[in-house]
Design a protein around this motif. Structure first.
Motif, PDB file in Angstrom:
ATOM      1  N   ASN A 183     -20.607  -3.298  -1.179  1.00 50.99           N
ATOM      2  CA  ASN A 183     -20.144  -4.089   0.188  1.00 50.99           C
ATOM      3  C   ASN A 183     -21.248  -5.057   0.183  1.00 50.99           C
ATOM      4  OD1 ASN A 183     -19.987  -5.306   2.497  1.00 50.99           O
ATOM      5  ND2 ASN A 183     -20.703  -3.271   3.905  1.00 50.99           N
ATOM      6  N   SER A 212     -28.213 -18.548   8.032  1.00 47.69           N
ATOM      7  CA  SER A 212     -26.881 -17.402   7.338  1.00 47.69           C
ATOM      8  C   SER A 212     -25.591 -18.544   7.134  1.00 47.69           C
ATOM      9  CB  SER A 212     -27.131 -16.353   7.883  1.00 47.69           C
ATOM     10  OG  SER A 212     -27.240 -16.641   9.422  1.00 47.69           O
ATOM     11  N   ASP A 269     -24.794  -3.522  -0.983  1.00 44.70           N
ATOM     12  CA  ASP A 269     -25.965  -4.569  -0.552  1.00 44.70           C
ATOM     13  C   ASP A 269     -26.711  -4.468   0.888  1.00 44.70           C
ATOM     14  OD1 ASP A 269     -28.174  -6.790  -1.768  1.00 44.70           O
ATOM     15  OD2 ASP A 269     -26.460  -8.197  -1.028  1.00 44.70           O
ATOM     16  N   VAL A 270     -25.944  -4.155   2.097  1.00 43.00           N
ATOM     17  CA  VAL A 270     -25.713  -4.048   2.669  1.00 43.00           C
ATOM     18  C   VAL A 270     -24.985  -2.774   3.899  1.00 43.00           C
ATOM     19  CG1 VAL A 270     -25.238  -6.967   3.365  1.00 43.00           C
ATOM     20  CG2 VAL A 270     -23.006  -4.791   3.424  1.00 43.00           C
ATOM     21  N   THR A 298     -24.285 -14.953  -4.053  1.00 39.41           N
ATOM     22  CA  THR A 298     -23.724 -13.547  -4.056  1.00 39.41           C
ATOM     23  C   THR A 298     -22.300 -13.255  -3.995  1.00 39.41           C
ATOM     24  OG1 THR A 298     -23.701 -14.471  -0.963  1.00 39.41           O
ATOM     25  CG2 THR A 298     -22.118 -12.581  -1.253  1.00 39.41           C
ATOM     26  N   HIS A 321     -30.723 -13.826   9.847  1.00 40.37           N
ATOM     27  CA  HIS A 321     -29.290 -12.634  10.581  1.00 40.37           C
ATOM     28  C   HIS A 321     -30.560 -11.787  11.431  1.00 40.37           C
ATOM     29  CE1 HIS A 321     -30.505 -10.112   7.019  1.00 40.37           C
ATOM     30  NE2 HIS A 321     -30.387  -8.949   7.258  1.00 40.37           N
ATOM     31  N   ARG A 336     -21.084  -6.966   5.038  1.00 42.46           N
ATOM     32  CA  ARG A 336     -22.315  -6.474   6.254  1.00 42.46           C
ATOM     33  C   ARG A 336     -22.013  -5.089   6.589  1.00 42.46           C
ATOM     34  NH1 ARG A 336     -24.502 -10.484   6.066  1.00 42.46           N
ATOM     35  NH2 ARG A 336     -24.936 -11.631   8.178  1.00 42.46           N
ATOM     36  N   GLY A 337     -22.595  -4.080   6.382  1.00 50.07           N
ATOM     37  CA  GLY A 337     -22.627  -2.855   6.508  1.00 50.07           C
ATOM     38  C   GLY A 337     -21.830  -2.955   7.591  1.00 50.07           C
ATOM     39  N   HIS A 382     -29.889  -6.289   0.408  1.00 45.57           N
ATOM     40  CA  HIS A 382     -29.708  -7.395   0.829  1.00 45.57           C
ATOM     41  C   HIS A 382     -30.097  -8.116   0.420  1.00 45.57           C
ATOM     42  CE1 HIS A 382     -27.568  -9.051   5.161  1.00 45.57           C
ATOM     43  NE2 HIS A 382     -27.243  -9.911   3.865  1.00 45.57           N
ATOM     44  N   GLU A 397     -29.676  -2.076   8.743  1.00 47.39           N
ATOM     45  CA  GLU A 397     -31.231  -2.438   8.313  1.00 47.39           C
ATOM     46  C   GLU A 397     -32.805  -2.838   8.334  1.00 47.39           C
ATOM     47  OE1 GLU A 397     -29.384  -6.192   5.944  1.00 47.39           O
ATOM     48  OE2 GLU A 397     -27.342  -5.196   5.233  1.00 47.39           O
TER      49      GLU A 397
END
Ligand code: 8YV
Length: 322
Positions: free
Chosen positions: A238, A79, A265-266, A108, A56, A241-242, A288, A270
C-alpha cells in the motif's frame, strides 16, 4: 499602478525553488521552520489570505472550511490525494480545490516496487539483522522469501500511479490484473486483465497493490472479508492511503500467515500508526515517502503554482477537483 499580489498561506516548508517562485508572483506566508499548524492556528494565519497551499497534513473538514476567512478562494494542494479536503463543503463555500496529479506517479511507483520487493525478500528483517550483528551464518533455508519475478500482481485502481506500477512490474515479468470502476481503453490497459468485481480478482493475486484514492466507497476495502479472498501466502502493498486498510484485519492476516508479508508506506493515523505493526517481522514499513524525491517535490510545487497562476489570471486551473 502597483498591482497587489495575492496572499498565499503556505502551510509547510516547501523546496527553496518553489518558495522563490512564489515570492516572485505572490505574497507567500511561509513556514520556514516547518512547524505543523493546529487547525485553529492555520485558520488564524489564513486571515486576509487569498489562497492556501497546504499538504495532506492539513485537514479541511466541513467544520474547518466553515471557519476559514471569506478571503480564501482557492486551496491549491501540494498533493495528488485530496481526501484531507471535504470537497462538497469547499464547493458549498465557493472555494476552488486543486491537486498535483501526474508529477508524482514515477516516484510513487518506485516506492511501490520497493515495497513489493522489500516485503517479498524480507528486506526489513535482513537489514535489521546485519545492523544488530545478529547475522551469524548461512544455510539453504536462511532468509528464504517469495520470488517476485513472473508472479501475478493485482492492482486495485489502474489510474496514473497504477499504470506506471504495471509498467515497472512488467519488467519483472509480472502478469497484471486490475480492478477499477470501469475498464480502461486498450492503450492504458496495456494487456492487463480487467476484473469488474474485486472479489473475482482477489483469489488470483499473488501480490496485491493498492492505488485507488480514499473515498467513502474505498475506506476499509482491505478488510477481513477481502483478505480472506486472497490466496494463502499473498503479499499486500500500500503506497496509496492508510484509510483503505482495516489495520486489525491486516495485522491478524500477517500474524496468522494468511499473508506472507506486507509492504506499507501509508497508514491510518500517521505518524501514530497501530503499534502492532512495529512488532511484526513480516511487514516492510516506510514513513509515507512515496513522492519524496527532489525532482518530484519540485514538480509538485510547480504544479500547485500553475494552478494558482491559472486561478488568479481568471482561467480554469487544470487540476481543479472541486
Ligand atoms: C505527499 C501523497 O507526500 O500527494 C499525495 O497524495 O500522499 C504524498 O505523495 C503528500 O501528500 C504531500 O502533501
Amino acid at each position: 499602478m502597483v498591482e497587489t499580489k495575492p496572499i498565499v498561506l503556505v502551510t509547510r516548508k516547501l523546496p527553496d525553488v518553489i518558495e522563490a517562485r512564489l515570492s516572485r508572483d505572490y505574497e507567500p506566508r511561509l513556514n520556514p521552520n516547518d512547524r505543523l499548524y493546529s487547525s485553529s492556528e492555520m485558520i488564524e494565519r489564513a486571515a486576509g489570505a487569498d489562497a492556501i497551499l497546504p499538504c495532506h497534513t492539513e485537514s479541511f473538514s466541513a467544520e474547518i472550511l466553515e471557519k476559514l476567512p471569506q478571503s480564501v478562494r482557492i486551496i491549491a494542494n501540494f498533493s495528488v490525494g485530496y481526501d484531507h479536503v471535504d470537497t462538497a463543503a469547499a464547493k458549498a463555500r465557493n472555494i476552488v480545490v486543486t491537486n498535483t496529479p501526474d508529477v508524482l506517479s514515477d516516484a510513487t511507483a518506485e516506492i511501490t516496487m520497493m515495497l513489493i520487493i522489500g516485503a517479498a525478500r524480507r528486506a526489513s528483517e535482513g537489514e535489521r539483522m546485519v545492523r544488530a550483528v545478529e547475522w551469524r551464518d548461512w544455510s539453504p533455508a536462511f532468509m528464504v522469501g517469495t520470488q517476485v519475478t513472473g508472479k501475478r500482481l493485482g492492482i486495485l485502481g489502474l489510474g496514473r500511479v497504477g499504470q506506471v506500477v504495471a509498467r515497472r512490474a512488467r519488467g519483472f515479468d509480472m502478469e497484471i490484473l486490475y480492478h477499477d470502476e470501469a475498464r480502461l481503453d486498450p492503450d492504458r490497459e496495456a494487456g492487463a486483465t480487467y476484473f469488474e468485481r474485486l472479489e473475482d480478482m482477489l483469489p488470483r493475486c499473488e501480490f496485491l497493490s493498492l492505488h485507488c484514492p480514499a473515498t467513502p466507497a474505498t475506506r476499509g476495502i482491505i478488510s477481513e472479508a477481502t483478505l480472506a479472498m486472497l490466496p494463502d501466502g499473498a503479499i499486500l502493498v500500500n503506497a496509496a492511503r492508510g484509510a483503505l486498510v482495516n489495520d486489525q484485519a491486516l495485522i491478524s492476516a500477517l500474524k496468522s500467515g494468511k499473508l506472507a508479508a506486507a509492504g506499507l508506506d501509508v497508514f491510518n493515523n500517521e505518524p501514530n500508526i497501530d503499534p502492532e505493526y512495529r512488532a511484526l517481522t513480516n511487514v516492510f514499513l516506510l514513513p509515507h515517502i512515496g513522492s519524496a524525491t527532489r525532482e518530484t517535490r519540485d514538480a509538485m510545487g510547480f504544479r500547485a503554482i500553475e494552478n494558482l497562476d491559472a486561478f488568479f489570471s481568471g482561467s480554469e486551473p487544470v487540476d481543479r477537483v472541486a
